[in-house]
Structure formats: structure tokens, C-alpha cells
Scaffold this motif. Sequence first.
Motif, PDB file in Angstrom:
ATOM      1  N   THR A   2      -8.983 -34.245   7.912  1.00  0.00           N
ATOM      2  CA  THR A   2      -9.717 -34.564   9.125  1.00  0.00           C
ATOM      3  C   THR A   2     -10.689 -35.683   8.813  1.00  0.00           C
ATOM      4  N   ASP A 105       3.994 -30.765  14.137  1.00  0.00           N
ATOM      5  CA  ASP A 105       3.676 -32.031  14.770  1.00  0.00           C
ATOM      6  C   ASP A 105       3.727 -31.860  16.289  1.00  0.00           C
ATOM      7  N   TYR A 124       6.387 -28.343  19.995  1.00  0.00           N
ATOM      8  CA  TYR A 124       5.373 -27.752  19.110  1.00  0.00           C
ATOM      9  C   TYR A 124       5.602 -26.256  18.972  1.00  0.00           C
ATOM     10  N   PRO A 135      -3.068 -25.075  19.875  1.00  0.00           N
ATOM     11  CA  PRO A 135      -3.446 -26.494  20.029  1.00  0.00           C
ATOM     12  C   PRO A 135      -4.493 -26.723  21.117  1.00  0.00           C
ATOM     13  N   LYS A 183      -6.485 -30.266  21.686  1.00  0.00           N
ATOM     14  CA  LYS A 183      -6.868 -30.378  20.274  1.00  0.00           C
ATOM     15  C   LYS A 183      -6.207 -31.572  19.580  1.00  0.00           C
ATOM     16  N   TYR A 184      -4.922 -31.813  19.837  1.00  0.00           N
ATOM     17  CA  TYR A 184      -4.182 -32.787  19.049  1.00  0.00           C
ATOM     18  C   TYR A 184      -3.804 -34.050  19.808  1.00  0.00           C
TER      19      TYR A 184
END
Length: 351
Positions: A2, A105, A124, A135, A183-184
Motif C-alpha cells: 500500500t 484482481d 472478483y 472490496p 475499496k479497489y
Amino acid sequence: MTSVKEFRVERAATADELGRGAFAFTDDYSVFDWGKMPDEIPDKGASLCTMGAFNFELLEREGVPTHYEGVSTPDSDGAAVSLDDALDSGAAPREMTIELTQVPDLPFAGDDAGDPSGYDYAAYHEEADENYLVPLEIVFRNRVGVGSSLRSRTDPADHGLDFAEWPDEVVELDDPIVEFSTKYEEQDRYLDRDEADRIAGVASVDDLAAVATAVNRLVTERADEAGLTHQDGKIECLYYEGEIRVADVVGTFDENRFAYDGQQVSKEVIRQYHKRTQPEWVEAVSAAKREADERGVADWKALCDREPEPLDDRVIAAARDLYCAGTNAYVGRDAFDAPSLDAAVDAVRDL
């Protein structure tokens, strides 16, 4: 990795079993989703690790499941020990041992994703099975600040508040507001319950909200004991064998906003400093994000025509003291050689 901590895998998670790994906290910082900024803040990593470990141990004692296993120090030879044992050895820890779940991913496929967001959440979850990092970020608010994005996205009535419109002043909440954000995705966005439930997979958004509410209550109570006001924060969660566990790091000065005597004691201090001293860069970031939305592309940073400038040494020193003094107050121990919280707060008031 991160933007502020490194991630080490010792045993990878599988569809059926959790793995094992560690977070190594760095002194890097990030604001406005930029990622690693030009400077480091000394002892910031140890501050976040110490405060995060304290909160995980608090949650475990209160029956809230987490992925935390302990911290490690040079004296522990890599073994996970309690925070008290680490601090008794004479140094605040920088590494945290954790259980690992699967993090597939999240493909960005644009119009081909079959999802209005352009992200393929179905892919996902197909890969994640039922052992995965949800996520989402689950956000909780104990107050609605004057500049809160909540004011532009919602009306007071949406939260059961008895106002026709948002008042000009800060709104202190009797009951916390819980929200969900992505989140992603390259740019975080807030979600309604139905979309959050779909993105969460088999994990229930009601259960996620209940866990966030419990975390908020415990962190708020601890902050009160330390003389701090807990304003808002967020958690991340993993789902494993039908159970939701708190993941990532919780209740630190990066994940949450705290105040002391009306002054922010969190990363918000640095964020607001950039707004005051580097407004052109802050606006360039906002413009790049808007352009990315309009183009339907994920990488907004490639569209940004400015870079952030380094901080002055006095700002770095004041930020370091604020992180360390705040952590000492919160955990109730002198984990760091730092001024009193009163002195550290006075220093950042003058920035």
C-alpha cells in the motif's frame, strides 16, 4: 504494497484456509489518494502499528473477530507477541502479524464489465470463493463536519435527522451514520445499500454495518478515556467460513479522525495543510479525477499535470510529534519520546 505499509506473505491463503503474513509500517504518508508523497514523517509507521495493535487487542477482548495475531520486534525474533510485551522490550513495533485472506484482481473492463462502475465484480467474487477481502470500506461518522461530503450527497432526512436542510454548523450525532464506499477502484465512491450489498458478495452489508458500529463504539470509548474526541473512521473486513473479521488496520490517525481541544489529531492536519499551501496541486488532483470520470478511465493520476511539493522541515517535525504524542495518549503509555499532547497540538495550530 500500500502507500504507507509493506505487505509480506509467509503463507498464502487458499479457497479453504487463511494464510499468514505481516504488515511492515513505513514512515510514508498519502493524501488525496495520491499514494506515496515526497516526504517521510519519522516514527509515523511505528505510531500506526502501535495504535492499530492496541485497537485490535481491544476488539479481541470485546469479542470482535479480527485478523490480528500480534506484533514483532527485533527482540522477538519474528515471533508474534502482544503490544505490551513489545513496548516492555523498549521499542514501539513496526511490524504486525496477520491472517491473510484472498484478494483477487478487480478487472476494469469499462462498458464490457457488465457493471455500471466499469469494474468486473462478478469476476472478483468468482475467483474469491468464500474466503476473501470484502472490496468495500465501511465508514462510520459520529459528527457531520461543515465540509463533509455527506452534505452534498444526502439530505438530513436520509439519516433520520430532524433538519429540513443541513445547518451551517457541525452536527453532532446521537447515533453514528454508517456508509459504504469502494475499496479497489481508482477513485473511491460512496454506494447505496443495494449496490454495496452486491459488491460485498456473500457477506451481508447488515453484518458489516453491525461490526463497524461495534468498532466505532469501542474506539470512541477509548478515545474519551484518553481525552480525545473520535469523529469518524472506517474499517475493512474479510469474510471466512461465514464470519466477518476486521482486517487491515483499525482506529489509527490515518484511518480515523480524532480531535483534542478542538484541534485535529490525525492525517487531516497534513491534508488541510496541503489545501492551504499547495492549492494548485489539490485542484489539479480534483480536475484529473473529474476528467477520468468523464473519459471513463481508471488511471486519473496519468491525467494530473502537477506533482506535490515537499513539506518544510518544521511541518514534518510537528506532524511527527502529533502522531507520537497522540499515540502515547491513546494507548496510555510512553511508547515514544514525544512532547505532551497539549504541546504537540499547540505546535500544529501554528502551521
